[in-house]
Design a protein around this motif. Structure first.
Motif, PDB file in Angstrom:
ATOM      1  N   SER A 253       0.816  -1.208   0.000  1.00 11.71           N
ATOM      2  CA  SER A 253       0.000   0.000   0.000  1.00 11.71           C
ATOM      3  C   SER A 253       0.851   1.260   0.000  1.00 11.71           C
ATOM      4  N   GLU A 254       0.159   2.373  -0.214  1.00  8.76           N
ATOM      5  CA  GLU A 254       0.794   3.685  -0.168  1.00  8.76           C
ATOM      6  C   GLU A 254       0.774   4.274   1.239  1.00  8.76           C
ATOM      7  N   ALA A 255       0.247   3.538   2.207  1.00  7.09           N
ATOM      8  CA  ALA A 255       0.156   4.049   3.572  1.00  7.09           C
ATOM      9  C   ALA A 255       1.554   4.313   4.132  1.00  7.09           C
ATOM     10  N   PRO A 256       1.680   5.297   5.013  1.00 10.22           N
ATOM     11  CA  PRO A 256       3.008   5.617   5.567  1.00 10.22           C
ATOM     12  C   PRO A 256       3.500   4.542   6.506  1.00 10.22           C
ATOM     13  N   LYS A 257       4.815   4.438   6.629  1.00  7.35           N
ATOM     14  CA  LYS A 257       5.392   3.485   7.571  1.00  7.35           C
ATOM     15  C   LYS A 257       5.115   3.964   8.993  1.00  7.35           C
ATOM     16  N   ASN A 258       4.554   3.100   9.793  1.00 15.19           N
ATOM     17  CA  ASN A 258       4.232   3.407  11.180  1.00 15.19           C
ATOM     18  C   ASN A 258       4.230   2.100  11.943  1.00 15.19           C
ATOM     19  N   LYS A 259       5.274   1.860  12.714  1.00 17.26           N
ATOM     20  CA  LYS A 259       5.420   0.580  13.412  1.00 17.26           C
ATOM     21  C   LYS A 259       4.288   0.321  14.406  1.00 17.26           C
ATOM     22  N   GLY A 260       3.616   1.369  14.820  1.00 16.17           N
ATOM     23  CA  GLY A 260       2.532   1.187  15.778  1.00 16.17           C
ATOM     24  C   GLY A 260       1.172   1.012  15.138  1.00 16.17           C
ATOM     25  N   ALA A 261       1.089   1.126  13.804  1.00 14.77           N
ATOM     26  CA  ALA A 261      -0.204   1.032  13.128  1.00 14.77           C
ATOM     27  C   ALA A 261      -0.773  -0.378  13.231  1.00 14.77           C
ATOM     28  N   THR A 262      -2.043  -0.472  13.535  1.00 13.18           N
ATOM     29  CA  THR A 262      -2.677  -1.783  13.653  1.00 13.18           C
ATOM     30  C   THR A 262      -4.046  -1.763  12.986  1.00 13.18           C
ATOM     31  N   VAL A 263      -4.533  -2.958  12.673  1.00 11.73           N
ATOM     32  CA  VAL A 263      -5.883  -3.151  12.177  1.00 11.73           C
ATOM     33  C   VAL A 263      -6.533  -4.205  13.069  1.00 11.73           C
ATOM     34  N   SER A 264      -7.844  -4.123  13.267  1.00  6.35           N
ATOM     35  CA  SER A 264      -8.568  -5.111  14.073  1.00  6.35           C
ATOM     36  C   SER A 264      -9.300  -6.079  13.156  1.00  6.35           C
ATOM     37  N   TYR A 265      -9.109  -7.364  13.426  1.00  8.21           N
ATOM     38  CA  TYR A 265      -9.826  -8.411  12.711  1.00  8.21           C
ATOM     39  C   TYR A 265     -10.912  -8.977  13.624  1.00  8.21           C
ATOM     40  N   GLU A 266     -12.105  -9.147  13.091  1.00  5.63           N
ATOM     41  CA  GLU A 266     -13.224  -9.673  13.865  1.00  5.63           C
ATOM     42  C   GLU A 266     -13.370 -11.166  13.578  1.00  5.63           C
ATOM     43  N   GLU A 267     -13.307 -11.959  14.626  1.00  2.51           N
ATOM     44  CA  GLU A 267     -13.284 -13.407  14.495  1.00  2.51           C
ATOM     45  C   GLU A 267     -14.209 -14.021  15.546  1.00  2.51           C
ATOM     46  N   VAL A 268     -14.450 -15.305  15.445  1.00  2.00           N
ATOM     47  CA  VAL A 268     -15.202 -16.032  16.475  1.00  2.00           C
ATOM     48  C   VAL A 268     -14.467 -17.315  16.820  1.00  2.00           C
ATOM     49  N   MET A 269     -14.686 -17.782  18.042  1.00  2.00           N
ATOM     50  CA  MET A 269     -14.336 -19.141  18.427  1.00  2.00           C
ATOM     51  C   MET A 269     -15.623 -19.955  18.457  1.00  2.00           C
ATOM     52  N   GLY A 270     -15.452 -21.272  18.451  1.00  2.00           N
ATOM     53  CA  GLY A 270     -16.621 -22.140  18.440  1.00  2.00           C
ATOM     54  C   GLY A 270     -16.824 -22.734  17.072  1.00  2.00           C
ATOM     55  N   THR A 271     -17.937 -23.430  16.896  1.00  2.00           N
ATOM     56  CA  THR A 271     -18.247 -24.051  15.612  1.00  2.00           C
ATOM     57  C   THR A 271     -19.746 -23.965  15.364  1.00  2.00           C
ATOM     58  N   ARG A 272     -20.119 -23.129  14.457  1.00  2.84           N
ATOM     59  CA  ARG A 272     -21.493 -22.882  14.012  1.00  2.84           C
ATOM     60  C   ARG A 272     -22.365 -22.320  15.120  1.00  2.84           C
ATOM     61  N   GLY A 273     -22.357 -22.922  16.315  1.00  3.43           N
ATOM     62  CA  GLY A 273     -23.034 -22.298  17.426  1.00  3.43           C
ATOM     63  C   GLY A 273     -24.417 -22.818  17.741  1.00  3.43           C
ATOM     64  N   ASP A 274     -25.051 -23.580  16.836  1.00  5.07           N
ATOM     65  CA  ASP A 274     -26.393 -24.074  17.150  1.00  5.07           C
ATOM     66  C   ASP A 274     -26.329 -25.440  17.823  1.00  5.07           C
ATOM     67  N   SER A 275     -25.902 -26.453  17.074  1.00  5.34           N
ATOM     68  CA  SER A 275     -25.837 -27.790  17.648  1.00  5.34           C
ATOM     69  C   SER A 275     -24.440 -28.164  18.103  1.00  5.34           C
ATOM     70  N   LEU A 276     -23.451 -27.319  17.821  1.00 10.76           N
ATOM     71  CA  LEU A 276     -22.086 -27.626  18.209  1.00 10.76           C
ATOM     72  C   LEU A 276     -21.651 -26.651  19.300  1.00 10.76           C
ATOM     73  N   ARG A 277     -20.409 -26.134  19.251  1.00 18.12           N
ATOM     74  CA  ARG A 277     -19.934 -25.266  20.323  1.00 18.12           C
ATOM     75  C   ARG A 277     -20.394 -23.826  20.115  1.00 18.12           C
ATOM     76  N   PRO A 278     -20.727 -23.133  21.195  1.00 11.03           N
ATOM     77  CA  PRO A 278     -21.221 -21.753  21.069  1.00 11.03           C
ATOM     78  C   PRO A 278     -20.197 -20.856  20.381  1.00 11.03           C
ATOM     79  N   LEU A 279     -20.682 -19.883  19.616  1.00 15.35           N
ATOM     80  CA  LEU A 279     -19.801 -18.914  18.977  1.00 15.35           C
ATOM     81  C   LEU A 279     -19.461 -17.811  19.970  1.00 15.35           C
ATOM     82  N   VAL A 280     -18.171 -17.511  20.082  1.00 15.30           N
ATOM     83  CA  VAL A 280     -17.688 -16.478  20.987  1.00 15.30           C
ATOM     84  C   VAL A 280     -16.945 -15.438  20.155  1.00 15.30           C
ATOM     85  N   PRO A 281     -17.546 -14.278  19.920  1.00 14.48           N
ATOM     86  CA  PRO A 281     -16.859 -13.246  19.120  1.00 14.48           C
ATOM     87  C   PRO A 281     -15.645 -12.680  19.861  1.00 14.48           C
TER      88      PRO A 281
END
Length: 442
Positions: free
Chosen positions: A91-119
Motif C-alpha cells: 500500500s501507499e500508507a506511511p510506515k508506522n510501526k505502531g499502526a494496527t488493524v482489528s480483525y473480527e473473528e469467532v471461536m466455536g463451531t457454528r453455534g447451534d448444535s455444536l460449540r457456542p460462537l464467541v466473538p
C-alpha cells in the motif's frame, strides 16, 4: 520501628522505582507484540518486507454451483454460492510501526448444535482500505485456503508478511467450512478446489489493466502461488494437478445419495486435466488431509507437477504423517518438492497463535487447540513458516535466488541451518526430492 532495624535508604528506593519502571515497560512491549512479529531467534527471512500493507474485504458470488447439501440423488440442484475473501496488498500508507488493524473473528463451531460462537477481535499490522502501491509489471498473486473449520483470518501472520514482501495475498472464507457456518462435510469435499479456482480467476480479472477495480494493473497473473492448510491442503493439491481417486468419487456418491459432482476433480476424468492452470507456479500444502482416507492414489499424485512445499508435524493425528503427508510427498514423483517436518508437532503447524480469548477459563479445550501445538511455541512455528515460504515462493514466483535457504544438507539437530540464529534451528527436518520428469510443467 523496632530497634536494630534500619529504614530503607534512598538508594534502595531508587532501585525499587527503577525495577517498577522496567517491569511496566516490559509489560507494554509484550502487549505490542502482534501475530507474525519476529521473535529474537526468528530466522532471517521471517522479518517483514519493506512495504506497508493494505487490507480490504470483498464479497463474491460463484454462480450456478452444485448445491450438494440439498442433493438427494438424481440431478443435483444448483445455487449461487457466496464467498467472502480478504485481500492484503502493498500500500501507499506511511510506515508506522505502531499502526494496527482489528480483525473480527469467532471461536466455536457454528453455534447451534455444536460449540457456542464467541466473538473476539485481534490486531494485525495493516491499514484497512489503504490505497494500493503501484508497481511496474504487477505483484504475484498468492491464494490461501484455510482448514475445516477455520476462516480467512486463520493465518494473518503469514498473509500480512507476504504482502509486505510484494505479493497480493487473498484468503478465502470457504462457505460451509468456517467457524460460523460449518456444515456437512460433503460441501467441503466438493467445493474446496472449486472455490480456489474461482477466486484465482476472479482476482485475475480484477487485477487486469482493463478492470475498474482498485486492483487494476496491480497483478502479475502469470505468477500465482496457492497455499492451503489441512482441507485447504486437500484443495490446493487438487488445483495443482493431483486429481482425486476413483475411491473418493465412489465414497462421495455414497454419502450424497449418488451425486457424481466430484467426478470433475478426479484424476481419471480427462476433463480434469484441462483445469490445471499454467499460471500457478508454486504450491504450499500445510498438513494436507486425505491420503490416509484414500483421497489420492499413485495415478493422482503423479499428476502434481508444480513445485510443492509440504509442511507437517511428525505426530499429526488428523492427516497422519508416515501414511499421510509424507506418503503424499513420496508419491508426487513428478514434482520438485520439499517436506519441512516439525518433530513432535501435531496438526496445527499453520495457524496463528491462540488468541487471548481462547485462554479464558471454562472454554472447551478445542478452542485453544484449534491453534496451539503441544510441544512448540506457535510464534516460533509462524516465524519459521514465514522464512521458508519467503524462500520457496520467492524462488518460483519472483525468480529470486534463495537456494542457500532451501538446500539444507543435514537435520537441524546436527547443524545450524542457513539463515537461523546459532543454536535456534532444532527439532526440524527438511527433505528435498527432484521431479522424475524435471522438464515437465503444467
Amino acid at each position: 520501628m523496632k530497634k536494630g532495624l534500619k529504614s530503607p535508604s534512598k538508594k534502595c528506593t531508587l532501585i525499587s522505582a527503577s525495577l517498577l519502571f522496567l517491569c511496566t515497560t516490559l509489560t507494554v512491549q509484550a502487549q505490542d507484540f502482534l501475530y507474525g512479529d519476529a521473535l529474537p531467534d526468528a530466522p532471517h527471512l521471517a522479518v517483514r518486507g519493506d512495504n506497508t500493507v493494505g487490507v480490504r474485504t470483498i464479497n463474491l458470488t460463484h454462480k450456478n454451483q452444485v448445491d450438494i447439501l440439498n442433493s438427494k440423488g438424481g440431478a443435483d440442484p444448483m445455487y449461487d454460492r457466496p464467498l467472502t475473501i480478504e485481500v492484503w496488498y502493498p500500500s501507499e500508507a506511511p510506515k508506522n510501526k505502531g499502526a494496527t488493524v482489528s480483525y473480527e473473528e469467532v471461536m466455536g463451531t457454528r453455534g447451534d448444535s455444536l460449540r457456542p460462537l464467541v466473538p473476539f477481535t485481534f490486531k494485525g499490522r495493516a491499514y484497512r482500505n489503504a490505497a494500493p502501491k503501484a508497481t511496474t509489471g504487477g505483484y504475484p498473486l498468492i491464494v490461501v485456503s484455510h482448514g475445516y473449520v477455520g476462516s480467512r483470518y486463520l493465518m494473518t501472520y503469514l498473509t500480512e508478511n507476504l504482502a509486505s514482501k510484494g505479493y497480493i495475498v487473498v484468503s478465502i472464507d470457504h462457505t460451509d467450512s468456517t467457524f460460523k457456518d460449518a456444515n456437512a462435510f460433503q460441501s467441503t469435499l466438493l467445493n474446496r478446489a472449486k472455490d480456489i479456482r474461482f477466486v484465482i480467476n476472479t482476482i485475475a480479472e480484477k487485477g487486469s489493466s482493463s478492470s475498474k477495480d482498485q486492483l487494476s494493473g496491480m497483478l502479475d497473473s502469470e505468477n500465482i502461488g496457492i497455499v492451503g492448510y489441512s482441507m485447504g491442503g486437500y484443495g490446493v493439491l487438487n488445483v495443482g494437478g493431483a486429481g482425486y481417486s476413483d475411491g473418493l468419487t465412489a465414497f462421495f456418491g455414497q454419502m450424497t445419495g449418488g451425486s457424481t459432482a466430484i467426478l470433475a476433480l478426479a484424476a481419471s476424468n480427462a476433463e480434469y486435466q484441462k483445469q490445471i492452470d499454467p499460471r500457478i507456479k508454486a504450491v504450499v500444502a500445510f498438513a494436507p488431509w486425505g491420503m490416509e482416507r484414500g483421497v489420492w492414489d499413485a495415478n493422482g499424485l503423479a499428476g502434481l507437477k508444480k513445485p510443492t512445499l509440504f509442511i507437517a508435524g511428525d505426530q499429526d493425528d488428523i492427516s497422519g504423517y508416515e501414511k499421510g503427508i509424507k506418503a503424499i510427498y513420496k508419491g508426487a514423483v513428478n514434482a520438485d518438492r520439499y517436506l519441512l517436518t516439525y518433530k513432535n508437532a501435531r496438526h496445527n503447524v499453520a495457524p496463528n497463535p491462540p488468541p487471548a480469548a481462547a485462554l479464558q477459563p471454562g472454554l472447551h479445550i478445542d478452542e485453544y487447540y484449534r491453534y496451539a501445538e503441544p510441544s512448540w511455541d506457535q510464534r516460533k512455528i509462524n516465524n519459521i513458516n514465514q522464512h521458508f515460504l519467503t524462500a520457496f515462493l520467492g524462488t518460483h514466483l519472483k525468480g529470486t535466488d534463495y537456494g542457500a535457504y532451501l538446500d539444507i544438507p543435514k537435520e537441524s539437530n546436527e547443524q545450524d541451518w542457513h539463515g537461523f540464529k546459532p543454536r535456534s534451528s532444532t527439532g526440524m527436518q527438511l527433505l528435498h526430492a527432484k521431479a522424475a520428469l524435471p522438464n515437465m510443467k503444467q
